[in-house]
Design an enzyme around this catalytic site. Structure first.
Site, short mmCIF file in Angstrom:
data_model
loop_
_atom_site.label_atom_id
_atom_site.label_comp_id
_atom_site.label_asym_id
_atom_site.label_seq_id
_atom_site.Cartn_x
_atom_site.Cartn_y
_atom_site.Cartn_z
N HIS A 1 46.91 -29.69 -35.14
CA HIS A 1 45.75 -30.45 -34.67
C HIS A 1 45.79 -31.85 -35.30
CE1 HIS A 1 44.13 -28.40 -38.38
NE2 HIS A 1 43.91 -29.67 -38.65
P1 TYD Z 1 41.88 -25.11 -39.21
O1 TYD Z 1 41.46 -26.45 -39.69
O2 TYD Z 1 42.28 -24.98 -37.78
O3 TYD Z 1 43.05 -24.56 -40.15
P2 TYD Z 1 44.58 -25.02 -40.34
O4 TYD Z 1 44.68 -26.48 -40.11
O5 TYD Z 1 44.89 -24.68 -41.75
O6 TYD Z 1 45.45 -24.24 -39.43
O7 TYD Z 1 40.72 -24.08 -39.54
C1 TYD Z 1 40.87 -22.69 -39.35
C2 TYD Z 1 39.48 -22.08 -39.20
O8 TYD Z 1 38.73 -22.26 -40.40
C3 TYD Z 1 38.67 -22.70 -38.07
O9 TYD Z 1 37.95 -21.64 -37.44
C4 TYD Z 1 37.67 -23.59 -38.77
C5 TYD Z 1 37.51 -22.95 -40.14
N1 TYD Z 1 37.29 -23.95 -41.19
C6 TYD Z 1 36.04 -24.07 -41.77
O10 TYD Z 1 35.08 -23.35 -41.42
N2 TYD Z 1 35.86 -24.99 -42.78
C7 TYD Z 1 36.88 -25.79 -43.20
O11 TYD Z 1 36.68 -26.62 -44.12
C8 TYD Z 1 38.16 -25.67 -42.57
C9 TYD Z 1 39.31 -26.54 -42.98
C10 TYD Z 1 38.32 -24.74 -41.58
#
Ligand code: TYD
Length: 142
Positions: free
Chosen positions: A59
Site C-alpha cells: 500500500h
Molecule cells: P496494514 O497497515 O495493512 O499492515 P501492513 O502494512 O503491515 O501489511 O494494517 C493491517 C491491519 O491492521 C489493518 O486492518 C489495519 C490495522 N491497523 C491498525 O488498526 N492500526 C495501525 O496502526 C496499523 C498500522 C494497522
C-alpha cells in the site's frame, strides 16, 4: 504535510543513521521526533511473528511519514514512487528507512524472529491509504 507527488518521490526516502551509545552492558539507540526523523512521532507499531515467506505492506499513504527499523533480524523493503523502484535490506537496529508520503511499499524476506518497528507521523487512519496500485498510480499522475 499532505501527499504531493511532485515533492514526494524516491529521492526523498533515505536510510537514516541513528545515534548509537555503545556500551559493554548493551548498546542503546534513540530516536527524537523532528530531530532524527523529519516529523513528530504520533504512533508506533511493530510487526512480529511474521511467518517465513510472508509479505507485508502492499500500500501507499497519502500523507503519512514513517521510519521503518529492523529492531531484530532482517527484512527487505521495496519502495516504488510510480516511476522508480528501490529495494533496501534492513538488518541493524541503529539504521532506519525514512519513507515519505505517496510511496508504495512492500516488505518481504523476513528472517525468523525479526521485528519491524515503525514510527509514524499520525494515528491510524484507513482514509490515508491507497491499497490499490492502479489508484496509487493515477493519484501520482495527478
Ligand atoms: P496494514 O497497515 O495493512 O499492515 P501492513 O502494512 O503491515 O501489511 O494494517 C493491517 C491491519 O491492521 C489493518 O486492518 C489495519 C490495522 N491497523 C491498525 O488498526 N492500526 C495501525 O496502526 C496499523 C498500522 C494497522
Amino acid at each position: 504535510m499532505s501527499g504531493n507527488a511532485s515533492t514526494f518521490d524516491l529521492t526523498a526516502c533515505r536510510i537514516v543513521s541513528l545515534p548509537k551509545i555503545a556500551d559493554p552492558r548493551g548498546n542503546l539507540t534513540f530516536v527524537e521526533g523532528g530531530e532524527h526523523v523529519p516529523f513528530e512521532i504520533r504512533r508506533v507499531y511493530y510487526l512480529y511473528d511474521v511467518p517465513g515467506g510472508s509479505s507485508r505492506g502492499g500500500h501507499a499513504h497519502k500523507a503519512l511519514h514513517q521510519l521503518i527499523i529492523a529492531m531484530s533480524g532482517s527484512f527487505d523493503v521495496e519502495l516504488d514512487d510510480g516511476c522508480r523502484k528501490q529495494r533496501f535490506q534492513l538488518n541493524r537496529s541503529y539504521y532506519g528507512l525514512y519513507v515519505c508520503p505517496m510511496i508504495w511499499r512492500e516488505l518481504d524476506n523476513f528472517s525468523s524472529g525479526s521485528v519491524c518497528l515503525v514510527l509514524a507521523s499520525n494515528r491510524y487512519d484507513e482514509a490515508d491509504y491507497y491499497r490499490n496500485y492502479d489508484e496509487f498510480l493515477t493519484a501520482r499522475e495527478r
